[in-house]
Design a protein around this motif. Sequence first.
Motif, PDB file in Angstrom:
ATOM      1  N   ARG A 196     -33.109 -50.684  48.859  1.00  0.00           N
ATOM      2  CA  ARG A 196     -31.670 -50.576  49.107  1.00  0.00           C
ATOM      3  C   ARG A 196     -30.876 -51.512  48.207  1.00  0.00           C
ATOM      4  NH1 ARG A 196     -32.638 -50.692  54.841  1.00  0.00           N
ATOM      5  NH2 ARG A 196     -33.933 -48.827  54.875  1.00  0.00           N
ATOM      6  N   THR A 362     -32.228 -56.083  52.003  1.00  0.00           N
ATOM      7  CA  THR A 362     -30.918 -55.589  51.576  1.00  0.00           C
ATOM      8  C   THR A 362     -29.888 -56.698  51.367  1.00  0.00           C
ATOM      9  OG1 THR A 362     -31.466 -53.658  52.901  1.00  0.00           O
ATOM     10  CG2 THR A 362     -29.213 -53.834  52.115  1.00  0.00           C
ATOM     11  N   ASN A 366     -28.398 -56.551  47.838  1.00  0.00           N
ATOM     12  CA  ASN A 366     -27.235 -55.654  47.911  1.00  0.00           C
ATOM     13  C   ASN A 366     -26.130 -56.214  48.791  1.00  0.00           C
ATOM     14  OD1 ASN A 366     -25.574 -53.487  47.528  1.00  0.00           O
ATOM     15  ND2 ASN A 366     -26.942 -51.953  48.397  1.00  0.00           N
ATOM     16  N   PRO A 379     -23.598 -52.419  51.674  1.00  0.00           N
ATOM     17  CA  PRO A 379     -24.864 -51.698  51.791  1.00  0.00           C
ATOM     18  C   PRO A 379     -24.807 -50.726  52.975  1.00  0.00           C
ATOM     19  CG  PRO A 379     -25.102 -53.937  52.599  1.00  0.00           C
ATOM     20  CD  PRO A 379     -23.728 -53.841  51.996  1.00  0.00           C
ATOM     21  N   VAL A 430     -28.432 -52.511  58.023  1.00  0.00           N
ATOM     22  CA  VAL A 430     -28.983 -52.159  56.710  1.00  0.00           C
ATOM     23  C   VAL A 430     -30.421 -51.690  56.863  1.00  0.00           C
ATOM     24  CG1 VAL A 430     -27.518 -53.610  55.314  1.00  0.00           C
ATOM     25  CG2 VAL A 430     -29.518 -54.601  56.395  1.00  0.00           C
TER      26      VAL A 430
END
Lengths: 430, 430
Positions: A196, A362, A366, A379, A430
């Motif tokens: 991700r 994540t 992200n 995310p 996430v």
Amino acid sequence: MVDIATRVYNHKWKIDPIVRSLIDTDFYKLLMCQSVFRNKPQTDVVFSLINRSNHIPLAELIDEGELREHLDHIRTLSLSRGESTWLRGNMFYGKRQMFRSDFMEWFENMRLPPYHLERKGDQYELTFEGKWHEVMLWEIPALAVLMELRSRAVLNDMRRFELQVLYARAMTRVWEKIEQLRGIDGLGIADFGTRRRHSFLWQDWCVQAMMEGLGSAFTGTSNCMIAMRREVEAIGTNAHELPMVYSALADTDAELAQAPYDVLSDWHDEHDGNLRIILPDTYGTQGFLDNAPDWLAGWTGIRIDSGDPATGAETAIKWWQSRGEDPNQKRVIFSDGLDVDKIRELHSQFAGRTNVSFGWGTLLTNDFRGLVPNDALAPFSLVCKAVSANGRPTVKLSDNPEKAMGPTSEIDRYKRVFHVGAQEPIEVIV
Amino acid sequence: MVDIATRVYNHKWKIDPIVRSLIDTDFYKLLMCQSVFRNKPQTDVVFSLINRSNHIPLAELIDEGELREHLDHIRTLSLSRGESTWLRGNMFYGKRQMFRSDFMEWFENMRLPPYHLERKGDQYELTFEGKWHEVMLWEIPALAVLMELRSRAVLNDMRRFELQVLYARAMTRVWEKIEQLRGIDGLGIADFGTRRRHSFLWQDWCVQAMMEGLGSAFTGTSNCMIAMRREVEAIGTNAHELPMVYSALADTDAELAQAPYDVLSDWHDEHDGNLRIILPDTYGTQGFLDNAPDWLAGWTGIRIDSGDPATGAETAIKWWQSRGEDPNQKRVIFSDGLDVDKIRELHSQFAGRTNVSFGWGTLLTNDFRGLVPNDALAPFSLVCKAVSANGRPTVKLSDNPEKAMGPTSEIDRYKRVFHVGAQEPIEVIV
């Protein structure tokens, strides 16, 4: 001086490929692939993309033609000589020749099978059908492509300095997290953020920042390509798809009840040491541990991937104690929805009582939350899962009903077979 | 692909020169230089570096040999053809041929005169002696070299990602300031940050960020090289050195009292419009305005460079009104110790009552406060001033006794001649 040849060469690109290598994937995928290749080579499965954040209209953000170009590009990839050498020769988890010759010969000739892509409203239906050990390798690149195309769609409208400041802010944020983690004595943490990630380059930057900022407290990355390039450990063991597919293949309720242990029995034959990590939550952690055979209590550790993580770890510690095992000789790996505060909290609660480590995903690779208008780079929860095996649907329950998957009737059956009672829902970020 | 030739060429550099062009200097230096070249060509002056922040041990931070290499490099510089063309052909303040042929011919052949450098304890004594119009051109490059060598000394110990995150943080900070400024309706702001910049590349980045972030509210930069390269306005008018040297040359107290007006009389003959900006504070703003001739009240504006800026602007507005001038037709330029809050405050206090603009210096191009341990990159107060003219000491009082310069006996004499009473000290940050 402008290097004219490079400039002209760059102009010839048709796309800027997001996934450029078959080993731009998580290490556990390759371990599991080898296991499936050996133990279940004739299993037909379907993997499917599932956007759990359906407020993100992927089909409106991402052009279908562009998505196809990236997926088509991935189908052209094959293992390079250097990648093959690394997989064959590198030491993983203290062991050489982790990947056997028959597997490597197959992998060296493998190309990813076709995909099926169809727009359904503002979402894409993206599925992969074929032999399990082939289609399973689509999961990570498919997720990486969709995540990064969504990032690109948002970045596309930004000006030069806006972009530079966006990354400056994101870098500052990651570095501040690293500075906070630096203060945790005895920390062990790995990057689990491939699936991700904001983008490949960003994940690669995050890994390098962790290397410089954390030194030996950074234990490695799940991403094989980055592990090879940055000369750090490749990290990962096994995932839910193993018990999910084994369970779907069970013919009777009795076989179903046994399936999650059969998976680990196969794994037991293949791996030892730090690769013997139990992922207990596929059909509820408590029931899984209560009914586990004693040889499983002899395994090295457990990975907590859903539910309240502290509760999960306490459950594991009690279970080890009840089986006469010393938790101080065991390892608990936390890998679900981690960020710095949670890492610090879990570390202070469990360090000294057991070996603790973290797979940070994540919110390492992200965390662009709040950095652009409408939080358009936040995310979101995209997964790519085995949804059926030999024509039968798969089921996942986990310790959080928000993460459950499968047809309702099958979910009910699995809950009955695995004695899963009431579960507390936890929001999936996430 | 590595461009081998470029890589090898880069390896051949002996130093990475900080100042690479004679026009990497403030525009007003060139305007003043032309004026001095025309009106006072036979004046011998001494410029001297003065570190008002003597807790910064420049001679311990900066290697003398390295400093000499940079100063020697500056002495090799001459105006390039393109720079000469730009100075001759560009429109400045709405006027072409701002620089006359005789001046340009001299400038095209000019090399900076020798410097005198000596270590005194933990500080350097750095002086420049010669004809005023030559040594005055040392001021900005000398400051830029010392500021940037100090930055380099601190950066030298930092690792790769630390450096990247340092600049990420600094970029984020500048951009957040720009975002705040964007909200000010009718803002006009220029970069005045050459002399105390963190580095050349950083100033250049800040200017480009202002261009993208502020659009037409960014009115230009004082730095000629950056103005040329980025195709924005070169901004600046005149500075304290003009009245300081004219005053030092005065033979009697009566001539001294007249000297600051003589300067502007010469300027009046040469410039009009937005270049007719009074800098009133050299020997106290109130006295200067009280005794000013009426033709000065007809000038376009005033620059507030010391003391409390709001008080200075109110003084100017009252003075214009007392001389029958409409403040709404006038311009007040604030240029002392500005940052976003002060800019916002001054803008809201004076916009609508007069034309307001800002020359933003050190806290635009050198705000690294708090970004490294011991605040080792915080900006500090370094100046390079004319300290004598034809053998007589110069004096500056300004509206802040903390900024006063010159021998005590001369300061007392100037205070008497210019009727300067008690002044409120204000801490000099930058």
